[in-house]
Motif scaffolding. Sequence first.
Motif, PDB file in Angstrom:
ATOM      1  N   VAL A 137      25.509  52.097  13.625  1.00 55.41           N
ATOM      2  CA  VAL A 137      26.155  51.543  12.519  1.00 55.41           C
ATOM      3  C   VAL A 137      27.299  52.479  11.865  1.00 55.41           C
ATOM      4  N   LEU A 138      27.087  53.822  12.071  1.00 56.37           N
ATOM      5  CA  LEU A 138      28.155  54.867  11.506  1.00 56.37           C
ATOM      6  C   LEU A 138      29.212  54.694  12.497  1.00 56.37           C
ATOM      7  N   ASP A 139      29.148  54.553  13.859  1.00 58.66           N
ATOM      8  CA  ASP A 139      30.180  54.189  14.720  1.00 58.66           C
ATOM      9  C   ASP A 139      31.051  53.303  14.517  1.00 58.66           C
ATOM     10  N   SER A 140      30.246  52.034  14.238  1.00 55.05           N
ATOM     11  CA  SER A 140      31.010  50.639  14.025  1.00 55.05           C
ATOM     12  C   SER A 140      31.850  50.790  12.602  1.00 55.05           C
ATOM     13  N   VAL A 141      31.160  51.482  11.480  1.00 54.50           N
ATOM     14  CA  VAL A 141      31.987  51.312  10.436  1.00 54.50           C
ATOM     15  C   VAL A 141      33.299  52.414  10.429  1.00 54.50           C
ATOM     16  N   ALA A 142      33.100  53.450  11.020  1.00 55.09           N
ATOM     17  CA  ALA A 142      34.380  54.189  11.366  1.00 55.09           C
ATOM     18  C   ALA A 142      35.107  53.475  12.121  1.00 55.09           C
ATOM     19  N   ARG A 143      35.068  52.708  13.165  1.00 55.50           N
ATOM     20  CA  ARG A 143      35.828  51.991  13.777  1.00 55.50           C
ATOM     21  C   ARG A 143      36.596  50.944  13.043  1.00 55.50           C
ATOM     22  N   GLN A 144      35.860  50.203  12.015  1.00 52.84           N
ATOM     23  CA  GLN A 144      36.244  49.391  11.306  1.00 52.84           C
ATOM     24  C   GLN A 144      37.231  49.812  10.174  1.00 52.84           C
ATOM     25  N   ALA A 145      36.936  51.022   9.602  1.00 53.55           N
ATOM     26  CA  ALA A 145      37.664  51.648   8.628  1.00 53.55           C
ATOM     27  C   ALA A 145      39.008  52.216   9.379  1.00 53.55           C
ATOM     28  N   ARG A 146      39.114  52.571  10.723  1.00 54.09           N
ATOM     29  CA  ARG A 146      40.243  53.087  11.417  1.00 54.09           C
ATOM     30  C   ARG A 146      41.263  51.629  11.555  1.00 54.09           C
ATOM     31  N   GLU A 147      40.444  50.631  12.072  1.00 62.24           N
ATOM     32  CA  GLU A 147      41.169  49.436  11.953  1.00 62.24           C
ATOM     33  C   GLU A 147      41.944  48.822  10.668  1.00 62.24           C
ATOM     34  N   ALA A 148      41.276  49.035   9.463  1.00 60.56           N
ATOM     35  CA  ALA A 148      41.693  48.544   8.173  1.00 60.56           C
ATOM     36  C   ALA A 148      42.851  49.564   7.580  1.00 60.56           C
TER      37      ALA A 148
END
Length: 145
Positions: free
Chosen positions: A58-69
Amino acid sequence: MPVPAAAAPVAWAGHGTYARLHPLADLSARRLATADLVAAAKRGTGSPVDDPAREQQVLDSVARQAREAGDDPGATVRIFRDQIEANKQVQRALRSLWDTDPSAARRSARTWSRSGRRSTASTPTWSTRSRTPRRHARRLPAPPH
């Protein structure tokens, strides 16, 4: 179905930084309000409260999504980590109560059954296109009897 007071949207007349943080606080409260359902599902399936591998996903996914945003992945991960920890504290307290007083689990099951909360739970995810939460429903096992 009534929304728990902690999860009910609150009118906000503030401006600036605090006004921009209100939607995050509201989503955080709504997410925490699902802890009872998560606790019941984990207890019903014999799953532990802690799942470090899943939490890291979950934390890896939200970090990726934050970078993309274009957002700060570090801050985003800290927010989600705190949210996960708060949810686990509620889960542990409920499981302790249910282990000590099994009738409390039965009362919870009857309440969920009457309110319809037993059948689905919503897990917010982040939509990078609209920057708004999406909700994905999933079936949960019946609460402990």
